[in-house]
Design a protein around this motif. Structure first.
Motif, PDB file in Angstrom:
ATOM      1  N   ARG A   2       2.176  10.381  29.770  1.00  0.00           N
ATOM      2  CA  ARG A   2       2.507   9.334  28.809  1.00  0.00           C
ATOM      3  C   ARG A   2       4.014   9.102  28.799  1.00  0.00           C
ATOM      4  N   PRO A   3       4.415   7.917  28.406  1.00  0.00           N
ATOM      5  CA  PRO A   3       5.861   7.678  28.236  1.00  0.00           C
ATOM      6  C   PRO A   3       6.360   8.464  27.030  1.00  0.00           C
ATOM      7  N   PRO A   4       7.568   8.982  27.105  1.00  0.00           N
ATOM      8  CA  PRO A   4       8.120   9.741  25.980  1.00  0.00           C
ATOM      9  C   PRO A   4       8.182   8.895  24.710  1.00  0.00           C
ATOM     10  N   ARG A   5       7.838   9.525  23.569  1.00  0.00           N
ATOM     11  CA  ARG A   5       7.905   8.855  22.268  1.00  0.00           C
ATOM     12  C   ARG A   5       8.642   9.733  21.281  1.00  0.00           C
ATOM     13  N   ASP A   6       9.372   9.103  20.401  1.00  0.00           N
ATOM     14  CA  ASP A   6      10.118   9.846  19.387  1.00  0.00           C
ATOM     15  C   ASP A   6       9.178  10.127  18.207  1.00  0.00           C
ATOM     16  N   ALA A   7       8.237  11.035  18.428  1.00  0.00           N
ATOM     17  CA  ALA A   7       7.240  11.358  17.411  1.00  0.00           C
ATOM     18  C   ALA A   7       7.227  12.873  17.197  1.00  0.00           C
ATOM     19  N   LYS A   8       6.911  13.277  15.965  1.00  0.00           N
ATOM     20  CA  LYS A   8       6.881  14.696  15.632  1.00  0.00           C
ATOM     21  C   LYS A   8       5.570  15.357  16.003  1.00  0.00           C
ATOM     22  N   SER A   9       4.542  14.584  16.312  1.00  0.00           N
ATOM     23  CA  SER A   9       3.255  15.164  16.671  1.00  0.00           C
ATOM     24  C   SER A   9       2.635  14.351  17.797  1.00  0.00           C
ATOM     25  N   MET A  10       1.649  14.957  18.456  1.00  0.00           N
ATOM     26  CA  MET A  10       0.969  14.287  19.564  1.00  0.00           C
ATOM     27  C   MET A  10      -0.472  14.777  19.609  1.00  0.00           C
ATOM     28  N   GLN A  11      -1.402  13.853  19.848  1.00  0.00           N
ATOM     29  CA  GLN A  11      -2.803  14.212  20.004  1.00  0.00           C
ATOM     30  C   GLN A  11      -3.140  14.214  21.490  1.00  0.00           C
ATOM     31  N   ILE A  12      -3.797  15.290  21.918  1.00  0.00           N
ATOM     32  CA  ILE A  12      -4.104  15.455  23.339  1.00  0.00           C
ATOM     33  C   ILE A  12      -5.612  15.501  23.516  1.00  0.00           C
ATOM     34  N   ASP A  13      -6.118  14.698  24.460  1.00  0.00           N
ATOM     35  CA  ASP A  13      -7.515  14.795  24.868  1.00  0.00           C
ATOM     36  C   ASP A  13      -7.573  15.888  25.926  1.00  0.00           C
ATOM     37  N   VAL A  14      -8.072  17.073  25.535  1.00  0.00           N
ATOM     38  CA  VAL A  14      -8.013  18.234  26.420  1.00  0.00           C
ATOM     39  C   VAL A  14      -8.833  18.009  27.691  1.00  0.00           C
ATOM     40  N   SER A  15      -9.998  17.352  27.560  1.00  0.00           N
ATOM     41  CA  SER A  15     -10.824  17.095  28.753  1.00  0.00           C
ATOM     42  C   SER A  15     -10.083  16.230  29.755  1.00  0.00           C
ATOM     43  N   LEU A  16      -9.411  15.187  29.254  1.00  0.00           N
ATOM     44  CA  LEU A  16      -8.658  14.307  30.134  1.00  0.00           C
ATOM     45  C   LEU A  16      -7.506  15.043  30.798  1.00  0.00           C
TER      46      LEU A  16
END
Length: 422
Positions: A56-70
């Motif tokens: 993913r492109p870098p984002r200035d966010a404090k959290s991130m959701q990851i689809d582990v299967s993907l």
């Protein structure tokens, strides 16, 4: 490890991120659906790493959701790792499923406890305190605990012993003469179990014994003596020649050799009391018990063979004194106790009366007040914290009111009057 994996997720800078990712797998059973993973409180370096990892492109966010299967598929396609879990294990070692690990530990401890074949030891382990003690002694290692129980079992099957030395018992049962020394894990477990056995007996020598020094001053010496007392009650000798018991004119059965010359004080070691216990002829006989050895000497000088049976505790009774008092009580003696009129003296008296069923001997409030009036030249100021006398609620208030400590020797005259036999 693929160098690309180390570049993407390795290094100390990303260790905290890897720990958070690992927790996701620690909470989920192996083979469970990977699902979604949200990672919060991200630093700039962590955001960049996750962006590179997920494409993913870098984002200035404090959290991130990851689809582990993907993410797993991306890592496999790139030939970096079989999955995110595999990537984390390559860097920091196997991921342990916490619930399964806890279940395995509980099962191992359950096997240790159920495998114990000594009845008293097994019964003791049913109490939370005993199991906690075992885990502490074994440093939470079930395999070590199993070996400890086997060693304790071997020792307990030799108890009560008939006056065997502790070092000999340790050498014969455990192959190491020091394996039962103070502070050794096996010794601690054996002593705790023996006290548990005593508490289960209606005729136990002492049902409230502890090794925290509460009945005496909290010191290494006091603790050592109390440990020695417990071993003595189990018939095991520890420093058996120390602090022998002092007695005068205590009779034995007629077909037995007297333990002392009539009219002369005698000492009996713990070794003698346990290895060849005298058969005391004291059934329904009053045996006087004093705190101070000096009173025994005075009685021998003044009365000699005319003195009634007399025993000294020599302060707080140690192993030999305790063993002697237990033998006399079990032989049917009626014990009567006197000590110093001070707070330690009251504490010792409480102990003697509660443990061996002794009755006071000129040791009440009226006796104290009379002594305070009649023996002014041998008194000194009362010091220390007040201790209530279990046998006379009026004694402690009287001592506080007058503020005098009176040594037992100062009231020898009336005591000798009771001891005189015609």
């Amino acid at each position: 490890m693929d160098p690309r994996l180390h570049k993407l997720l390795g290094g100390n800078e990303l260790a905290a991120l890897r720990r958070r990712l690992r927790r996701h797998f620690e909470r989920n059973a192996p083979g469970a659906s990977p699902g979604l993973l949200r990672v919060g409180s991200l630093s700039a370096a962590e955001r960049e790493a996750l962006a590179l990892l997920t494409g993913r492109p870098p984002r200035d966010a404090k959290s991130m959701q990851i689809d582990v299967s993907l993410l797993d598929a991306m890592l496999r396609d790139a030939g970096i790792a079989r999955s995110l879990r595999d990537a984390l294990e390559q860097i920091d070692g196997p991921v342990v499923h916490l619930a399964a690990a806890r279940a395995a530990v509980e099962a191992s401890w359950s096997a240790v406890v159920t495998g114990c074949t000594h009845p008293a030891l097994a019964g003791h382990l049913q109490t939370p305190a005993a199991l906690g003690l075992l885990k502490r002694l074994a440093r939470q290692d079930a395999s070590v605990a199993k070996r400890l129980l086997e060693a304790a079992d071997a020792v307990l099957r030799r108890l009560p012993a008939g006056g065997v030395a502790r070092a000999q018992l340790a050498a014969e049962t455990l192959g190491n003469a020091h394996a039962l020394d103070n502070g050794q894990a096996t010794a601690t477990l054996v002593l705790a179990t023996w006290r548990h056995i005593e508490r289960g007996r209606s005729d136990a020598a002492e049902t409230s014994d502890s090794l925290d020094g509460t009945a005496e001053e909290t010191s290494g010496r006091a603790l050592d003596e109390r440990i020695r007392d417990v071993w003595a009650r189990a018939g095991v000798l520890v420093n058996e020649l120390a602090r022998p018991a002092l007695l005068l004119n205590v009779p034995v059965q007629t077909n037995e050799t007297p333990v002392c010359t009539p009219g002369e004080p005698a000492y009996l070691s713990l070794r003698r009391l346990l290895r060849a216990p005298p058969r005391w002829a004291v059934a329904d006989l009053v045996v006087f018990v004093c705190e101070n050895p000096n009173l025994v000497a005075i009685a021998a000088d003044r009365l000699g063979v005319r003195c009634a049976p007399l025993v000294s505790t020599d302060g707080m009774p140690a192993a030999a004194q305790r063993t002697l008092l237990s033998q006399l009580a079990q032989a049917g003696a009626r014990l009567r106790y006197h000590g110093d009129f001070d707070w330690p003296g009251v504490q010792i008296a409480n102990h003697v009366m509660s443990t061996w069923g002794a009755h006071p001997w000129r040791f009440g409030a009226l006796d104290y007040e009379a002594a305070a009036a009649d023996a002014p030249h041998t008194r000194h100021s009362l010091a220390g914290s007040c201790i209530v006398a279990s046998w006379d609620a009026a004694l402690a208030p009287a001592m506080q009111r007058l503020g005098l400590a009176i040594a037992e020797e100062a009231v020898a005259a009336p005591l000798l009057g009771d001891l005189r036999q015609e």
